[in-house]
Design an enzyme around this catalytic site. Structure first.
Site, PDB file in Angstrom:
ATOM      1  N   GLU A  65       3.943   0.984  -1.282  1.00  0.00           N
ATOM      2  CA  GLU A  65       3.537   0.802   0.112  1.00  0.00           C
ATOM      3  C   GLU A  65       4.352  -0.310   0.766  1.00  0.00           C
ATOM      4  OE1 GLU A  65      -1.054   2.312   0.267  1.00  0.00           O
ATOM      5  OE2 GLU A  65      -0.680   0.422  -0.761  1.00  0.00           O
TER       6      GLU A  65
ATOM      7  N   GLU B 171      -2.427   5.378  -7.301  1.00  0.00           N
ATOM      8  CA  GLU B 171      -3.841   5.046  -7.170  1.00  0.00           C
ATOM      9  C   GLU B 171      -4.789   6.158  -7.638  1.00  0.00           C
ATOM     10  OE1 GLU B 171      -1.813   2.391  -4.084  1.00  0.00           O
ATOM     11  OE2 GLU B 171      -1.526   4.367  -4.987  1.00  0.00           O
TER      12      GLU B 171
END
Length: 266
Positions: free
Chosen positions: A120, A140
């Site tokens: 990210e 994730e």
């Protein structure tokens, strides 16, 4: 070169017009805990207020990882998903992935794993240079979490649907070469050539008028919700400053005099 003494966990080094930010936690593959996040936000704020900085290079300490996301050995383990979601930083992971106030080009020097929040942060950068053995992934889902700090929302806006979903719905790790093919990585080089490649990109950025670059980045970050015609008319502060800047006059003079420009930066 001057080094800002936050701690050895996040280093800010400035030389000339270049700021280098290093997440230096190699023992946990440069994962970010709450204290590291606070320091990163302090650093980004300091860079934003330093008009002498014209480009930022972000990397991780050591040779194994750029950043592997949240430090799962720290306090995050004790929080539920809802608690984690409620406490998200408005600027995104590492204070960068969703930041809209940093009007300076940011280059990601990806020297190893860029996973979860680390990827990210890569998505929050403008130019990405990666070592051949670097690996990327929004991992994730494999630990029951969701890439909420821009992983989902930015990836589907920057890639074709099936390419974005092939990463989001598998949590798999992808090579630097694969992401270069998708358009998320600008250049892939052998690890021993990484610094040389990054320095080339830094030089190319510094060859441009800093006022122009601030205006361009501000337009990109703050007009995504507008049509192209509306965006062109937006009276953004950096755009208005650039249109009648010393840089704009110097650029024309340098072109006419057939010499490299000497950017005042104002």
């Amino acid at each position: 070169m001057t080094t800002t003494p936050f701690t050895d966990e996040v280093r800010l080094e400035t030389e000339g017009h270049v700021a280098r930010v290093t997440i230096d936690r190699p023992k946990v593959l440069n994962a970010v805990d709450a204290r590291t996040l606070r320091r990163l936000n302090e650093i980004w704020g300091r860079i934003e207020s330093d008009t002498d900085v014209r480009v930022v290079v972000l990397t991780g300490g050591g040779d194994r990882a750029f950043c592997t996301g949240a430090d799962m050995s720290a306090e995050a383990v004790g929080r539920t998903g809802l608690e984690y979601w409620a406490g998200l930083d408005p600027n995104g992971f590492g204070g960068l992935s969703l930041r809209t106030t940093l009007d300076i080009p940011v280059i990601a020097r990806v020297n190893g794993y860029a996973l979860g929040g680390g990827m990210e942060m890569v998505l929050g950068c403008d130019i990405v240079v990666a070592a051949e053995d670097a690996r990327f992934g929004l991992t994730e889902p494999r630990v029951g979490r969701i890439p909420l700090d821009g992983g989902v929302t930015q990836l589907v806006r920057r890639l074709p649907h099936t390419q974005a979903m092939s990463l989001l719905l598998t949590g798999r790790r992808a090579s630097a070469g694969e992401l270069a093919g998708m358009g998320l990585v600008n250049e892939v080089v052998p690890a021993e050539q990484l610094d040389e490649a990054v320095d080339r990109w830094v030089a190319d950025v510094l060859a441009c008028a800093p006022t122009s670059l601030r205006a361009i980045k501000q337009m990109v970050q703050r007009t995504a919700h507008l049509t192209s015609r509306e965006a062109r008319s937006a009276r953004l502060p950096a755009l208005m400053a650039a249109l009648d800047s010393a840089d704009s006059h110097e650029g024309v003079r340098a072109f006419q005099e057939k010499r490299p420009p000497n950017w005042p930066g104002r």
